[in-house]
Scaffold this active site. Structure first.
Site, short mmCIF file in Angstrom:
data_model
loop_
_atom_site.label_atom_id
_atom_site.label_comp_id
_atom_site.label_asym_id
_atom_site.label_seq_id
_atom_site.Cartn_x
_atom_site.Cartn_y
_atom_site.Cartn_z
CG ASP A 44 -2.29 0.31 1.03
OD1 ASP A 44 -2.53 1.37 0.43
OD2 ASP A 44 -3.16 -0.49 1.42
CG ASP A 75 -4.71 5.16 1.11
OD1 ASP A 75 -5.53 4.27 1.33
OD2 ASP A 75 -4.66 6.24 1.72
CD GLU A 96 -9.11 3.91 -1.32
OE1 GLU A 96 -10.06 3.68 -0.57
OE2 GLU A 96 -8.22 4.74 -1.04
CG HIS A 154 -8.91 -2.05 4.40
ND1 HIS A 154 -8.76 -1.96 3.03
CD2 HIS A 154 -8.52 -0.85 4.89
CE1 HIS A 154 -8.30 -0.77 2.71
NE2 HIS A 154 -8.15 -0.07 3.82
CG ASP A 155 -11.40 1.32 3.58
OD1 ASP A 155 -10.94 1.34 4.73
OD2 ASP A 155 -10.79 1.77 2.59
C1 GLC Z 1 -8.09 4.72 2.14
C2 GLC Z 1 -7.92 3.47 2.97
C3 GLC Z 1 -8.60 3.69 4.29
C4 GLC Z 1 -7.93 4.85 4.98
C5 GLC Z 1 -7.94 6.09 4.10
C6 GLC Z 1 -6.99 7.13 4.60
O1 GLC Z 1 -9.41 4.96 1.83
O2 GLC Z 1 -8.43 2.38 2.28
O3 GLC Z 1 -8.54 2.55 5.10
O4 GLC Z 1 -8.58 5.13 6.18
O5 GLC Z 1 -7.51 5.81 2.79
O6 GLC Z 1 -5.67 6.75 4.41
#
Ligand code: GLC
Length: 574
Positions: A99, A196, A275, A336-337
């Site tokens: 990541d 990310d 993402e 994971h979100d």
């Molecule tokens: C992305 C990640 C998430 C995180 C956010 C801030 O959306 O997937 O888990 O909280 O970025 O880094």
């Protein structure tokens, strides 16, 4: 031979390091644990891993607040442990992507510690500073987006928590430092990165205020209570309007081009997946990101054949329109979100059947597939009941905001918090039916509580021993996918597109053509493909059926069981 790259035919498996495997028995996952489970991962049949952040972090956002980009969090092990993990993965032909969090660092990162110390230090301009809060922008996690620092008598900007200050990407030194960090891992041999929150890297240069008549906490509360169509529509509009000036701004394309050029210097087809669902971030198809997630597929209450068909038509059209014609799809239903697939898209009567259909969908659609650890054993959301258990700061912030500022009863606030916090889908992996699900020794308290349903067969060991388990089903499907050129490479041709009960399509490659039918209904279906050009008059050689069919070849009239998953090679008669 296929011309496709490894990351196009791959199935990725996302590992959430804190919850995957606890090798040293301290209640927190680690590299020793992950490495010990590589044989499990290899036997599952996936091709690559995406690791959520494993870097040192004070964990305000579970590792997405990084305090050192070129190191390993001590609770996960040492750099040596990481290297062993990487090496052992590669020995098993499993690639590894990490990541890469570009938008922000932790407020404990030495860059920020220096930046906040005065207005004239060498890193004074590495973050986004203002003398007074220039607008009413909100942080999407914890209220105000501007936080005061007495040493500078100034405010810094953060799209996420106040412990996650946004980097100033207009500063070339920031870029250089971050690209150096990327090179550090590429030099070690990692196969790429999941980027990310890339949409949030730049903000509107005019700092235009938002127009929503609410704070973040009020908007969350409004969203919780919205019921009528008007309220639901207004809620979506407010979320969009509140943040529209803080993401999706110009500048990201140039950054992605630079990062892509760095990856392309390396051998071995290193890759980037963003993402974001915006296909524009793939540039012309070969100069920015290799993949972006098909999040619109997930953005629905319920997966239906109509929804999937519409999604595919739209998505594949957009990908084909990229000028280099190299757009490749990337499908997922969970990470994971968000709420776990089993819970989110299930329904009380047919959870198990639907979980199998959804797995088959992700693994047979055209494109790279991403799975989230635990979905292969049907892990479900686990609702926390006490605020002291909540680790996701976004959740505890919301709880306190509505209890303290809005007078919401603590019981109701807790129920809402349990729903919205991402802790529910990040609980420890369930390995056995022993106490703590075999994740940690029984006397240890794990970092998040283990979902007690590990005692009811939702664990790896029990499912390994049961040939009809969901785990065996995933393995079987993964084998079918791996051995089918059509499923890995073939074009997507939808069939019977008016049908509401089932989703039928062909995947057609040079040497193989495969028919997939997913019966999303509880009905017995009798399907006739005799007049369907791609299938009519052919024989079907079954590759997979959840109904455990024994017949090798059948005619073009098909009787399907409720919720059946049917995959067959189309064998044209000579
Ligand atoms: C992305 C990640 C998430 C995180 C956010 C801030 O959306 O997937 O888990 O909280 O970025 O880094």
């Amino acid at each position: 031979m296929s011309n496709l790259k490894w990351w196009q035919t791959a199935v990725f498996y996302q590992i959430y390091p804190r919850s995957f495997a606890d090798g040293n028995g301290d209640g927190i996952g680690d590299f020793k644990g992950i490495t010990e489970k590589l044989n499990y991962i290899a036997a599952l049949g996936v091709d690559a891993l995406w690791l959520s952040p494993h870097f040192p972090s004070p964990n305000w956002d579970c590792g997405y607040d990084i305090s050192d980009y070129c190191n390993v969090a001590p609770e996960y092990g040492t750099m040596e442990d990481f290297k062993v993990f990487l090496d052992e993965s590669h020995k098993r032909n499993i690639r590894v992507i990490l990541d890469l969090v570009l938008n922000h660092t932790s407020d404990e990162h030495s860059w920020f510690v220096e930046s906040r110390s005065s207005r004239d230090n060498p890193k004074a301009d590495w973050y986004v500073w203002a003398d007074t809060p220039p607008n009413n922008w909100q942080s999407c996690f914890d209220g105000e987006a501007w936080t005061y620092v007495p040493e500078r008598n100034q405010y810094y900007y953060h799209y996420f928590m106040k412990q996650q200050p946004d980097l100033n990407w207009h500063n070339p030194e920031v870029k250089k430092a971050m690209w150096d960090a990327a090179r550090f891992w590429l030099d070690l041999g990692v196969d790429g990165f999941r980027l990310d929150a890339l949409g949030t890297i730049f903000e509107d240069l005019n700092l235009t205020p938002h127009t929503v008549p609410m704070t973040l906490a009020e908007l969350r509360r409004f969203s919780d209570l919205a019921k009528t169509p008007e309220e639901l529509e207004l809620k979506d509009k407010y979320w969009h309007d509140m943040f529209k000036n803080q993401w999706g701004q110009l500048g990201v394309h140039d950054l992605m081009k630079e990062l892509r050029a760095i990856l392309d210097e390396y051998e071995g087809d290193r890759m980037l997946v963003g993402e974001d669902d915006n296909i524009d971030y793939m540039g012309s198809g070969n100069d920015e990101l290799h993949l972006v997630f098909n999040f619109p597929l997930m953005r629905t209450e319920k997966i239906t054949p109509d929804h999937v068909r519409e999604n595919q038509t739209e998505r594949l059209k957009q990908l084909d329109a990229l000028s280099a014609k190299k757009g490749w799809p990337c499908n997922t239903l969970g990470n994971h979100d968000c709420s776990r697939i089993y819970t989110r898209y299930g329904n009380k009567l047919y959870h198990a059947e639907l979980a199998r259909l959804h797995a088959a969908l992700v693994l047979t659609m055209k494109g790279t597939a991403f799975l989230y650890n635990g979905e292969e054993i049907g892990m479900t959301d686990h609702m926390l009941t006490d605020i002291s258990q909540v680790k996701d700061t976004m959740g505890s912030w919301y709880y306190h905001a509505i209890v303290t500022d809005m007078g919401v009863h603590p019981d109701e606030a807790m129920a809402r918090t349990a729903e919205m916090t991402r802790d529910k889908n990040r609980t420890p992996m369930q390995w056995t039916s022993h106490p703590n699900a075999g994740f940690s020794p029984m006397e240890v308290s794990t970092w998040l509580p283990v979902n007690p349903n590990y005692k009811n067969g939702i664990n790896v060991r029990d499912q390994e021993q049961n040939p009809s388990s969901l785990l065996h089903y995933y393995k079987h499907l993964l084998r079918v996918r791996t051995s089918s050129s059509a499923l890995k490479e073939g074009e997507y041709i939808p069939l019977h597109t008016e049908q509401k009960d089932y989703f039928a399509f062909v995947r057609q490659a040079d040497k193989q053509s495969v028919l997939v039918i997913l019966n999303f209904s509880n009905n017995h279906l009798e399907l006739n493909f005799s007049t369907t050009k791609e299938v009519g008059g052919s024989n079907l050689k079954i590759l997979f059926s959840s109904a455990e069919r024994r017949i090798e070849e059948i005619s073009s009239t098909l009787k399907l069981n409720p919720f059946e998953v049917f995959i067959a090679e189309v064998v044209h008669s000579k």
